[in-house]
Design a protein around this motif. Structure first.
Motif, PDB file in Angstrom:
ATOM      1  N   CYS A  52       1.186  -1.571   0.239  1.00 48.84           N
ATOM      2  CA  CYS A  52      -0.273  -0.361   0.100  1.00 48.84           C
ATOM      3  C   CYS A  52       0.329   1.123   0.345  1.00 48.84           C
ATOM      4  N   THR A  53       1.827   1.500   0.684  1.00 49.38           N
ATOM      5  CA  THR A  53       3.424   2.807   1.069  1.00 49.38           C
ATOM      6  C   THR A  53       3.093   2.560  -0.750  1.00 49.38           C
ATOM      7  N   HIS A  54       3.611   1.632  -1.315  1.00 42.69           N
ATOM      8  CA  HIS A  54       4.488   1.784  -2.662  1.00 42.69           C
ATOM      9  C   HIS A  54       3.181   2.395  -3.103  1.00 42.69           C
ATOM     10  N   PHE A  55       1.682   1.428  -3.461  1.00 45.39           N
ATOM     11  CA  PHE A  55       1.036   1.955  -4.382  1.00 45.39           C
ATOM     12  C   PHE A  55       0.439   3.763  -4.814  1.00 45.39           C
ATOM     13  N   ILE A  56      -0.359   3.657  -2.916  1.00 43.43           N
ATOM     14  CA  ILE A  56       0.148   5.255  -3.173  1.00 43.43           C
ATOM     15  C   ILE A  56       1.192   6.574  -3.555  1.00 43.43           C
ATOM     16  N   ALA A  57       2.217   6.080  -2.560  1.00 39.39           N
ATOM     17  CA  ALA A  57       3.570   7.028  -3.445  1.00 39.39           C
ATOM     18  C   ALA A  57       3.544   6.588  -4.514  1.00 39.39           C
ATOM     19  N   MET A  58       2.838   5.596  -5.420  1.00 34.06           N
ATOM     20  CA  MET A  58       2.841   5.815  -6.950  1.00 34.06           C
ATOM     21  C   MET A  58       1.486   6.632  -7.554  1.00 34.06           C
ATOM     22  N   LEU A  59       0.434   6.263  -6.642  1.00 37.59           N
ATOM     23  CA  LEU A  59      -0.627   7.353  -6.694  1.00 37.59           C
ATOM     24  C   LEU A  59       0.103   8.953  -7.176  1.00 37.59           C
ATOM     25  N   ALA A  60       0.582   9.549  -5.865  1.00 41.84           N
ATOM     26  CA  ALA A  60       1.306  10.522  -5.529  1.00 41.84           C
ATOM     27  C   ALA A  60       2.208  10.772  -6.832  1.00 41.84           C
ATOM     28  N   TYR A  61       3.214  10.113  -7.272  1.00 41.11           N
ATOM     29  CA  TYR A  61       3.732  10.433  -8.066  1.00 41.11           C
ATOM     30  C   TYR A  61       3.144  10.723  -9.222  1.00 41.11           C
ATOM     31  N   MET A 104       8.993  -6.236  -4.489  1.00 40.35           N
ATOM     32  CA  MET A 104       7.433  -6.230  -4.640  1.00 40.35           C
ATOM     33  C   MET A 104       7.208  -4.509  -5.820  1.00 40.35           C
ATOM     34  N   HIS A 105       8.115  -3.865  -5.388  1.00 37.87           N
ATOM     35  CA  HIS A 105       8.687  -2.655  -5.643  1.00 37.87           C
ATOM     36  C   HIS A 105       8.706  -2.879  -6.964  1.00 37.87           C
ATOM     37  N   TYR A 106       9.388  -3.309  -7.604  1.00 41.41           N
ATOM     38  CA  TYR A 106       9.597  -3.018  -8.995  1.00 41.41           C
ATOM     39  C   TYR A 106       8.538  -4.315 -10.301  1.00 41.41           C
ATOM     40  N   THR A 107       8.077  -5.136  -9.496  1.00 43.23           N
ATOM     41  CA  THR A 107       6.985  -5.671  -9.940  1.00 43.23           C
ATOM     42  C   THR A 107       5.390  -4.959 -10.483  1.00 43.23           C
ATOM     43  N   GLY A 108       5.952  -4.660  -9.061  1.00 46.70           N
ATOM     44  CA  GLY A 108       4.543  -3.295  -9.257  1.00 46.70           C
ATOM     45  C   GLY A 108       4.734  -2.303 -10.485  1.00 46.70           C
ATOM     46  N   MET A 109       6.557  -1.533 -10.333  1.00 44.94           N
ATOM     47  CA  MET A 109       7.092  -0.744 -11.371  1.00 44.94           C
ATOM     48  C   MET A 109       6.527  -1.402 -12.733  1.00 44.94           C
TER      49      MET A 109
END
Ligand code: C2E
Ligand code: CA
Ligand code: CA
Length: 704
Positions: free
Chosen positions: A63-72, A126-131
């Motif tokens: 969720c941290t990753h996802f929210i921060a990504m949406l913040a990008y 997780m982060h790089y799969t998300g990316m």
């Protein structure tokens, strides 16, 4: 570092970044707590906690990753690949779970570091799969330096976090560990985002809807917080259940279940603390031992229910009277111990008075009312003792004295008085040891028929040769054995040994054995006598039991019924020390004694004192009229012997006729021989610690 910060500030919606940070921080805290709880449990419970920790970690990381990504804000329209997005979530949960299991496995010293590193690796994967799932309309370039740095940082920080929570190196380790774990997630994400560069190709705003993105981010944040909250809630519920159970266990371990008062173990630790405090800050500590009066009778006569009720009521009363600096515990069956830190003697006395009032007020039950009362012993620290142990012993001694006094129910420790008690107790302990080590012996004193000068029998007299005090008189140590209860075993031993000895005598003389009042009251005496006669083979009519009036007086009717049973076996019963006790005629009329033993004090004065002589004459007449033979004890001179003969005395016993001697001397002097029994065997059996009576034996006069 600066580049990372610039990336956050310039390329992100800062509010959403803060939301992500909040989710990450609360998630990290939950993960650390849950993982720690897992490592304190085992089996299925541990698996359950690991699962919760993994889910919380997955939620926090993803969720941290996802929210921060949406913040990008890449400056170009964005879309997400649903499959890869899901895969990234599963990677986070699964990877973290595996890492935790390894970390808690205890397989090697490095397990926590290795497990932690795996969790860090899971964050990175997780982060790089998300990316990979992040689709943006532009050209993406990666800065490999930042990318590798992000992975190294995440792995290292995560390893440190898990190591910290496992080793618990100092206070606050949990917050520290959660903080480091938070950094592991955040640092990876933003360093990773710095490595990520997008050059927008075509700006087609229809693909991008910032409001929808923000809503999505907040929705994800809510879900994350719900998951993390659920994890933390189970942690807290378990925590309070645990605390409650621990509290209950502690209460059970430290308190007495009947009265609810603290118990002995809690008393000991409290006393240590009070003494430490007195050492540090000065002041005195009073220890007060309380022993209820007549509690045994309440239990015996009214049942244990009544006894329990008395203890509860008194326990409650004493609990309620306590003030600051006072403490009371139940330290034994009917024993309580109170502690008071006091500044003035008046304060101590006032406390003691409160205790006495509570103890002496009547206790009412459904069908009874008792005034129990208690005996209180008081000792002071540091005046009376310099250690807790000595203080307790001294309180005991003072309490012992208080119990012995009818009028004083409170006694303060007093060295000189209590030293006597201490010495008696030491002696009682020595006696028990001597008995257990077979160091006691029996001597025999001859009894002679006056008319024929023939031996009629021997009286068995106990002997103890104390290693320090030398040969001690039974008049001194029999009372000790009576107080400590040892008399029951001791008396049985004398009876058994004397009967076994006598069974081997030739000619078959009688043996007289002394019985203590305690033996008479407590033991099933007639049964014991039957058993001893059977096992030793001594005919019943060769045994004579000597008992004093005091033994009978305690419970006359009960005593006579036991005596009748014993007499019915054929055993003789002699009334010992006649003339010294109550000497009631009634006693002699109530039971057909086989012998009256006139006390030696009359014989001692017989030649000079008219009144002694007239008592002797009266007793002889009494014996004649009741048909009971009289034996005079303590004959030391020829004059006494003649006088007693003239008065019509039947038998005599005393130093003149023979001192008490070991059985071997009876053999050596030719009075007896042992039928199939070697003197040496007899001697070894008894250890032969005592060689001869304290007094040198006179040659025996009578002839068999
Ligand atoms: P007791 O039953 O009156 O025993 C007679 C005591 O008088 C013995 O003292 C004996 O040594 C002493 N005695 C005998 N002849 C003379 C004499 O001519 N002059 C003087 N001055 N004393 C004489 P002992 O052996 O010291 O025993 C003292 C008491 O201890 C006994 O008094 C008896 O009450 C008790 N006792 C001894 N052995 C036992 C035992 O096995 N069981 C019990 N319950 N009491 C015992
Ligand atoms: Ca006797
Ligand atoms: Ca006697």
């Amino acid at each position: 570092m600066m580049t990372v910060v610039t990336c956050i500030v310039e390329d992100h919606n800062i509010w959403l970044v803060l939301v992500a940070a909040f989710v990450c921080a609360s998630g990290s805290w939950a993960v650390i707590c849950l993982f720690e709880r897992a490592s304190r449990t085992a089996g299925l419970q541990r698996a359950g906690w690991h699962f919760l920790a993994a889910v919380a970690a997955g939620a926090a990381i993803w969720c941290t990753h996802f929210i921060a990504m949406l913040a990008y804000q890449p400056g170009a329209p964005v879309s997400l690949d649903p499959v890869l997005t899901m895969v990234s979530l599963l990677v986070a949960i699964g990877g973290a779970g595996c890492g935790f299991i390894v970390a808690a496995s205890g397989l090697t010293r490095f397990a926590p570091v290795l497990g932690g590193a795996s969790v860090g690796m899971a964050i990175a994967v997780m982060h790089y799969t998300g990316m990979l799932a992040y689709r943006v309309q532009g050209i993406i370039t990666w800065d490999m330096g930042y990318l590798l740095t992000s992975i190294v940082l995440s792995v290292t920080l995560s390893a440190i976090a898990v190591e910290l929570i496992t080793r618990k190196p100092r206070r606050g380790y949990r917050s520290l560990s959660a903080g480091v774990f938070f950094l592991a997630i955040i640092v990876l994400h933003f360093t990773g985002m710095t490595a990520f560069k997008v050059t927008p190709l075509l700006v087609d705003n229809e693909f991008s809807n910032p409001a929808a993105m923000q809503a999505l981010a907040l929705a994800v944040a809510s879900v994350a917080l719900v998951i993390v909250g659920a994890g933390l809630a189970s942690y807290m519920i378990d925590d309070s259940a645990r605390t409650e159970t621990l509290d209950q266990l502690r209460h059970l371990a430290l308190s007495d279940s009947l009265t609810g008062l603290p118990n002995r173990s809690s008393f000991s630790s409290r006393l240590e603390r009070k003494l430490d405090l007195a050492n540090e800050t000065g002041g005195q500590v009073a220890l007060i031992g309380i022993d209820l009066n007549g509690f045994k009778e309440i239990n015996d006569l009214h049942g244990h229910g009544a006894g329990d009720r008395v203890l509860q009521v008194l326990g409650d009363r004493m609990k309620n009277l306590l003030q600051d600096g006072e403490f009371i515990a139940r330290t034994g069956g009917d024993e309580f111990t109170a502690i008071q830190r006091f500044v003035s003697y008046a304060g101590l006395e006032e406390f003691i008075n409160r205790l006495r009032t509570a103890l002496f007020e009547p206790v009412k039950g459904a069908d009874f009312e008792f005034v129990t009362g208690g005996s209180l012993g008081v000792a002071l620290y540091p005046d009376n003792a310099t250690s807790a142990e000595a203080l307790i012993t001294n309180v005991d001694l003072a309490m012992y004295r208080a119990k012995a006094h009818i009028s004083h129910n409170v006694c303060y420790y007093d060295q000189s008085t209590d030293d006597i008690v201490r010495a008696r107790r030491g002696l009682a302990k020595d006696l028990r040891e001597a008995f257990e080590n077979n160091e006691l012996d029996i001597h025999y004193q001859v009894q002679t028929v006056v008319a024929t000068k023939r031996i009629s029998g021997f009286e068995a007299l106990l002997r103890w040769n104390h290693p320090v005090h030398g040969c001690m008189s039974p008049a001194e140590f029999i009372p000790l054995a009576e107080e400590s209860g040892l008399i029951l075993q001791l008396g049985e031993w004398v009876l058994r040994e004397a009967c076994a000895d006598a069974a081997s005598w030739k000619p078959p003389f009688k043996v007289a054995v002394n019985l203590s009042p305690a033996q008479f009251v407590h033991a099933d005496l007639s049964k014991l006598i039957i058993e001893v006669l059977m096992s030793t083979g001594l005919p019943a009519d060769r045994l004579e039991l000597e008992l004093t009036e005091s033994a009978i007086l305690q419970d006359k009717e009960g005593a006579f019924s036991v005596l009748r049973r014993i007499k019915a076996l054929g055993v003789n019963i002699a009334l010992d020390d006649f003339g010294t006790g109550y000497s009631s005629l009634d006693m002699l009329r109530s039971f057909p004694f086989d012998k009256i033993k006139l006390d030696r004090s009359f014989i001692h004065e017989a030649e000079d004192s008219l009144s002694a002589k007239s008592i002797i004459r009266a007793v002889m007449a009494l014996g004649k009229s009741l048909g009971i033979p009289v034996l005079a004890e303590g004959i030391e001179t020829e004059g006494q012997l003649t006088l007693l003969g003239d008065e019509g005395c039947d038998e005599v016993q005393g130093f003149l006729l023979g001192r008490p001697v070991p059985i071997s001397q009876l053999v050596d002097s030719g009075m007896i021989s042992l039928n199939g029994r070697d003197v040496r065997t007899v001697r070894t059996r008894r250890g032969d610690a005592v060689a001869e009576d304290a007094h040198t034996p006179e040659p025996a006069r009578p002839t068999a």
